[in-house]
Design a protein around this motif. Structure first.
Motif: not given
Length: 182
Positions: A17-30, A116-131
């Protein structure tokens, strides 16, 4: 700066749903390496000190970040002080020379989306924890925090989030505060 953040457990349908509705800024590895203070227990004071190494689009960035105690009982909102660093290994050596000890490294894949200006969403896949999905805004005005928390929580609920989480990924991985899960 105050980082206003609301986090929830996610699944494939929320990610889509997030991928369909919002604009991807970038994918990162942390890689977030957390440190314990030599004279006070950050678990008790609800503070954090980390070195974050972030990789994206063939680039590398690193930051030293201090996070103060959470400011409310609903969200993960806290003061955040972050400075860029060029050599995370040498900064780690300085911290260790001063008596700080490494606690744990949290690894995750993060997709960052513009809402929107000032608000972001992040999708996190955390090793050992999930989504997880996080909604975030920054402010320097503490009076705006409650309204921002409600706005971010509503955004996550509209995506299908039913279970929220105030604990950090570090806390979850260390297994602390199991009774706080909602």
């Amino acid at each position: 700066m105050i980082e206003v953040e609301v986090k929830g457990y996610a699944d494939d349908s929320i990610f889509e749903k997030v991928r369909e509705e919002f604009e991807l800024i970038r994918k990162e590895y942390h890689e977030d390496t957390y440190y314990q203070h030599p004279c006070r227990d950050f678990a008790e004071t609800d503070e954090a000190l980390r070195i974050r190494v972030r990789r994206f689009d063939g680039h590398f960035e690193a930051f030293l970040t201090y996070k103060g105690p959470k400011l409310d009982s609903v969200s993960k909102t806290r003061e955040e002080i972050e400075v860029p660093i060029n050599d995370p290994d040498e900064h780690a050596r300085i911290l260790e020379a001063l008596g700080f000890t490494e606690v744990l490294t949290v690894e995750k894949v993060r997709e960052k989306y513009y809402v929107e200006k000032g608000i972001t969403l992040t999708l996190d896949e955390v090793e050992g924890l999930g989504k997880f999905v996080e909604a975030e805004a920054l402010t320097d005005d503490r009076e705006k925090v409650p309204a921002l928390v409600e706005k971010l929580k509503s955004l996550l609920e509209s995506l299908g989030v039913r279970r929220f989480e105030r604990r950090s990924y570090l806390e979850l991985l260390l297994g602390r505060g199991q009774d706080e899960a909602s």
